[in-house]
Design a protein around this motif. Structure first.
Motif, PDB file in Angstrom:
ATOM      1  N   ILE A  82     -14.033  47.161 -46.092  1.00  0.00           N
ATOM      2  CA  ILE A  82     -14.932  46.404 -45.218  1.00  0.00           C
ATOM      3  C   ILE A  82     -14.245  46.286 -43.869  1.00  0.00           C
ATOM      4  CG2 ILE A  82     -16.141  44.228 -44.828  1.00  0.00           C
ATOM      5  CD1 ILE A  82     -17.226  45.660 -47.217  1.00  0.00           C
ATOM      6  N   GLY A  83     -14.882  46.769 -42.811  1.00  0.00           N
ATOM      7  CA  GLY A  83     -14.248  46.784 -41.493  1.00  0.00           C
ATOM      8  C   GLY A  83     -13.422  48.037 -41.344  1.00  0.00           C
ATOM      9  N   GLY A  84     -12.302  47.897 -40.617  1.00  0.00           N
ATOM     10  CA  GLY A  84     -11.390  49.037 -40.493  1.00  0.00           C
ATOM     11  C   GLY A  84     -11.907  50.176 -39.661  1.00  0.00           C
ATOM     12  N   GLY A  85     -12.677  49.881 -38.617  1.00  0.00           N
ATOM     13  CA  GLY A  85     -13.316  50.931 -37.831  1.00  0.00           C
ATOM     14  C   GLY A  85     -12.367  51.881 -37.133  1.00  0.00           C
ATOM     15  N   ASP A  86     -11.091  51.492 -36.986  1.00  0.00           N
ATOM     16  CA  ASP A  86     -10.145  52.407 -36.334  1.00  0.00           C
ATOM     17  C   ASP A  86      -9.725  53.546 -37.247  1.00  0.00           C
ATOM     18  OD1 ASP A  86      -7.808  51.548 -37.922  1.00  0.00           O
ATOM     19  OD2 ASP A  86      -7.922  49.699 -36.768  1.00  0.00           O
ATOM     20  N   GLY A  87      -9.988  53.421 -38.554  1.00  0.00           N
ATOM     21  CA  GLY A  87      -9.720  54.517 -39.487  1.00  0.00           C
ATOM     22  C   GLY A  87      -8.336  54.527 -40.096  1.00  0.00           C
ATOM     23  N   GLY A  88      -7.470  53.588 -39.724  1.00  0.00           N
ATOM     24  CA  GLY A  88      -6.115  53.579 -40.250  1.00  0.00           C
ATOM     25  C   GLY A  88      -6.045  53.294 -41.733  1.00  0.00           C
ATOM     26  N   VAL A  89      -6.809  52.325 -42.203  1.00  0.00           N
ATOM     27  CA  VAL A  89      -6.831  52.027 -43.636  1.00  0.00           C
ATOM     28  C   VAL A  89      -7.438  53.206 -44.391  1.00  0.00           C
ATOM     29  CG1 VAL A  89      -7.756  50.527 -45.434  1.00  0.00           C
ATOM     30  CG2 VAL A  89      -6.908  49.532 -43.304  1.00  0.00           C
ATOM     31  N   GLU A 105     -18.587  49.457 -41.913  1.00  0.00           N
ATOM     32  CA  GLU A 105     -18.186  48.952 -40.595  1.00  0.00           C
ATOM     33  C   GLU A 105     -19.437  48.519 -39.845  1.00  0.00           C
ATOM     34  OE1 GLU A 105     -16.981  47.752 -37.187  1.00  0.00           O
ATOM     35  OE2 GLU A 105     -15.389  48.368 -38.574  1.00  0.00           O
ATOM     36  N   ILE A 106     -19.411  47.327 -39.269  1.00  0.00           N
ATOM     37  CA  ILE A 106     -20.597  46.771 -38.625  1.00  0.00           C
ATOM     38  C   ILE A 106     -20.889  47.407 -37.269  1.00  0.00           C
ATOM     39  CG2 ILE A 106     -19.424  44.871 -37.432  1.00  0.00           C
ATOM     40  CD1 ILE A 106     -21.843  43.090 -38.232  1.00  0.00           C
ATOM     41  N   ASP A 107     -19.853  47.927 -36.589  1.00  0.00           N
ATOM     42  CA  ASP A 107     -20.005  48.374 -35.211  1.00  0.00           C
ATOM     43  C   ASP A 107     -19.662  49.859 -35.093  1.00  0.00           C
ATOM     44  OD1 ASP A 107     -20.107  48.692 -32.474  1.00  0.00           O
ATOM     45  OD2 ASP A 107     -19.008  46.847 -32.022  1.00  0.00           O
ATOM     46  N   ALA A 108     -20.691  50.694 -34.964  1.00  0.00           N
ATOM     47  CA  ALA A 108     -20.477  52.137 -34.888  1.00  0.00           C
ATOM     48  C   ALA A 108     -19.656  52.534 -33.673  1.00  0.00           C
ATOM     49  CB  ALA A 108     -21.834  52.853 -34.848  1.00  0.00           C
ATOM     50  N   SER A 109     -19.740  51.751 -32.596  1.00  0.00           N
ATOM     51  CA  SER A 109     -19.010  52.106 -31.378  1.00  0.00           C
ATOM     52  C   SER A 109     -17.504  52.016 -31.580  1.00  0.00           C
ATOM     53  CB  SER A 109     -19.439  51.217 -30.211  1.00  0.00           C
ATOM     54  OG  SER A 109     -19.076  49.867 -30.435  1.00  0.00           O
ATOM     55  N   VAL A 110     -17.047  51.103 -32.444  1.00  0.00           N
ATOM     56  CA  VAL A 110     -15.613  51.006 -32.729  1.00  0.00           C
ATOM     57  C   VAL A 110     -15.131  52.287 -33.402  1.00  0.00           C
ATOM     58  CG1 VAL A 110     -13.839  49.755 -34.009  1.00  0.00           C
ATOM     59  CG2 VAL A 110     -15.663  48.498 -32.868  1.00  0.00           C
ATOM     60  N   VAL A 111     -15.916  52.793 -34.332  1.00  0.00           N
ATOM     61  CA  VAL A 111     -15.563  54.051 -35.009  1.00  0.00           C
ATOM     62  C   VAL A 111     -15.499  55.191 -34.004  1.00  0.00           C
ATOM     63  CG1 VAL A 111     -16.287  55.750 -36.723  1.00  0.00           C
ATOM     64  CG2 VAL A 111     -16.546  53.299 -37.207  1.00  0.00           C
ATOM     65  N   SER A 129     -14.451  64.700 -47.257  1.00  0.00           N
ATOM     66  CA  SER A 129     -15.640  64.634 -48.113  1.00  0.00           C
ATOM     67  C   SER A 129     -15.618  63.437 -49.060  1.00  0.00           C
ATOM     68  CB  SER A 129     -15.776  65.928 -48.922  1.00  0.00           C
ATOM     69  OG  SER A 129     -14.655  66.101 -49.783  1.00  0.00           O
ATOM     70  N   ARG A 130     -14.449  62.840 -49.259  1.00  0.00           N
ATOM     71  CA  ARG A 130     -14.338  61.677 -50.144  1.00  0.00           C
ATOM     72  C   ARG A 130     -14.673  60.372 -49.434  1.00  0.00           C
ATOM     73  NH1 ARG A 130      -8.637  61.398 -51.671  1.00  0.00           N
ATOM     74  NH2 ARG A 130      -8.324  62.483 -49.685  1.00  0.00           N
ATOM     75  N   CYS A 131     -14.951  60.441 -48.131  1.00  0.00           N
ATOM     76  CA  CYS A 131     -15.294  59.255 -47.341  1.00  0.00           C
ATOM     77  C   CYS A 131     -16.799  59.129 -47.185  1.00  0.00           C
ATOM     78  CB  CYS A 131     -14.646  59.333 -45.963  1.00  0.00           C
ATOM     79  SG  CYS A 131     -15.265  58.109 -44.784  1.00  0.00           S
ATOM     80  N   HIS A 132     -17.321  57.946 -47.524  1.00  0.00           N
ATOM     81  CA  HIS A 132     -18.735  57.631 -47.296  1.00  0.00           C
ATOM     82  C   HIS A 132     -18.791  56.470 -46.308  1.00  0.00           C
ATOM     83  CE1 HIS A 132     -22.923  56.886 -47.721  1.00  0.00           C
ATOM     84  NE2 HIS A 132     -22.798  55.809 -48.476  1.00  0.00           N
ATOM     85  N   LEU A 133     -19.114  56.765 -45.060  1.00  0.00           N
ATOM     86  CA  LEU A 133     -19.153  55.756 -44.001  1.00  0.00           C
ATOM     87  C   LEU A 133     -20.532  55.139 -43.914  1.00  0.00           C
ATOM     88  CD1 LEU A 133     -17.862  54.313 -41.553  1.00  0.00           C
ATOM     89  CD2 LEU A 133     -18.571  56.281 -40.156  1.00  0.00           C
ATOM     90  N   VAL A 134     -20.581  53.806 -43.971  1.00  0.00           N
ATOM     91  CA  VAL A 134     -21.834  53.058 -43.886  1.00  0.00           C
ATOM     92  C   VAL A 134     -21.736  52.113 -42.701  1.00  0.00           C
ATOM     93  CG1 VAL A 134     -23.410  51.481 -45.072  1.00  0.00           C
ATOM     94  CG2 VAL A 134     -22.085  53.162 -46.395  1.00  0.00           C
ATOM     95  N   ILE A 135     -22.649  52.233 -41.740  1.00  0.00           N
ATOM     96  CA  ILE A 135     -22.691  51.293 -40.616  1.00  0.00           C
ATOM     97  C   ILE A 135     -23.625  50.159 -41.011  1.00  0.00           C
ATOM     98  CG2 ILE A 135     -23.210  50.970 -38.180  1.00  0.00           C
ATOM     99  CD1 ILE A 135     -20.789  52.798 -38.774  1.00  0.00           C
ATOM    100  N   ALA A 136     -23.044  49.033 -41.366  1.00  0.00           N
ATOM    101  CA  ALA A 136     -23.827  47.922 -41.893  1.00  0.00           C
ATOM    102  C   ALA A 136     -22.970  46.662 -41.886  1.00  0.00           C
ATOM    103  CB  ALA A 136     -24.306  48.229 -43.319  1.00  0.00           C
ATOM    104  N   ASP A 137     -23.602  45.554 -42.172  1.00  0.00           N
ATOM    105  CA  ASP A 137     -22.933  44.264 -42.298  1.00  0.00           C
ATOM    106  C   ASP A 137     -22.254  44.204 -43.660  1.00  0.00           C
ATOM    107  OD1 ASP A 137     -22.249  41.592 -42.660  1.00  0.00           O
ATOM    108  OD2 ASP A 137     -24.068  40.823 -41.732  1.00  0.00           O
ATOM    109  N   GLY A 138     -20.940  44.033 -43.665  1.00  0.00           N
ATOM    110  CA  GLY A 138     -20.199  43.995 -44.916  1.00  0.00           C
ATOM    111  C   GLY A 138     -20.619  42.860 -45.819  1.00  0.00           C
TER     112      GLY A 138
END
Length: 281
Positions: A82-89, A105-111, A129-138
């Motif tokens: 939940i969160g982590g838009g910078d991608g480090g986690v 992640e709630i804010d697509a612009s951060v990503v 391919s193992r990452c499923h990114l969802v732009i939404a409220d956690g």
């Protein structure tokens, strides 16, 4: 003349960064975002005047919030961030080859800004391919999803603004609902030297929903004030107390190197300084 950018998280204390080039500065739908260069820390990101990440020390936080719960679990297959838009986690989670990861992640612009200005944080993880990114409220996601996760990592801002809802009892209860039987929840929980009430409040709100709830510590240079705490919750009390020999075996089997995390640091991180112990009721 150089521009100094001050962090404004605390009322009576501030740290400042000498800014070189300001690479991006904009008020988004959810928060004020600025990315700038610093000669020592490299690129720095601030949201709403609070330091979020830097090139120089990001590995400390990202390794500890990711590898501690995954290796403590020992058989994690599905991880939720939940969160982590910078991608480090996300980068650190996907170093575990058997893991599938959903990131909300709630804010697509951060990503997008992180991909552009902090490419080493994600290191291509968003394209895995193992990452499923969802732009939404956690908060809404954990309330509604039918998926279940072995590990949930909440890489949120502090409990102000959009991040405040991620520190509520309701949110913790919904996270517990989304976990598998021996699942583990880990959340960012501030620097208790300055934010001691966050430890006490998190304990009060999280404990009713889990059989085992505690904290572990990590020292991140730009998160000033000494140790920061990461909250830990699980219905499997044994996970937090894995002996070092077990963690060493799992880490060796994972087959990658780290810059901060070690099995010894993992086990020792749960030994809290006395001033933090006093905050826990």
């Amino acid at each position: 003349m150089s521009r100094w950018i001050s962090e404004s998280l605390y009322e009576d204390y501030r740290q400042g960064f000498k800014a070189g080039d300001v690479l991006f500065e904009e008020k988004t739908e959810h928060q004020d975002l600025i990315i700038f260069e610093n000669d020592f820390f490299g690129r720095v990101m601030m949201l709403d005047g609070v330091t979020q990440t830097t090139d120089r020390d990001e590995f400390v936080y990202h390794e500890m919030i990711s590898h501690v719960p995954i290796l403590a679990h020992g058989a994690a297959k599905n991880v939720l961030i939940i969160g982590g838009g910078d991608g480090g986690v996300l980068r650190e989670v996907l170093r575990h080859q058997d893991v599938q990861c959903t990131m909300v992640e709630i804010d697509a612009s951060v990503v997008e800004m992180s991909k552009k200005y902090f490419p080493d944080h994600s290191a291509g993880a968003f394209d895995d391919s193992r990452c499923h990114l969802v732009i939404a409220d956690g908060l809404k996601f954990v309330k509604e999803t039918e998926d279940r996760f072995d590990v949930i990592i909440v890489d949120s801002t502090d409990p102000i603004g959009p991040g405040e809802v991620l520190f509520t009892s309701e949110f913790y209860k919904d996270c517990q609902r989304c976990l598998t039987e021996k699942g583990i929840l880990v959340t960012q929980n501030g620097v208790p030297f300055f934010q001691g009430d966050e430890v006490t409040t998190t304990q009060e709100r999280m404990s009713p929903h889990f059989a085992d709830m505690n904290f572990y510590v990590v020292a991140v240079p730009t998160y000033v004030g000494g140790f920061m705490t990461l909250a830990w919750a699980s219905n499997d009390p044994a996970a937090r107390k894995q002996p070092i020999e077990v963690i060493e075996e799992r880490f060796k089997a994972a087959g990658f190197d780290t810059n901060y995390y070690t099995p010894g640091v993992h086990v020792g991180a749960f030994s809290l300084p006395r001033y933090i112990e006093k905050l826990i009721k």
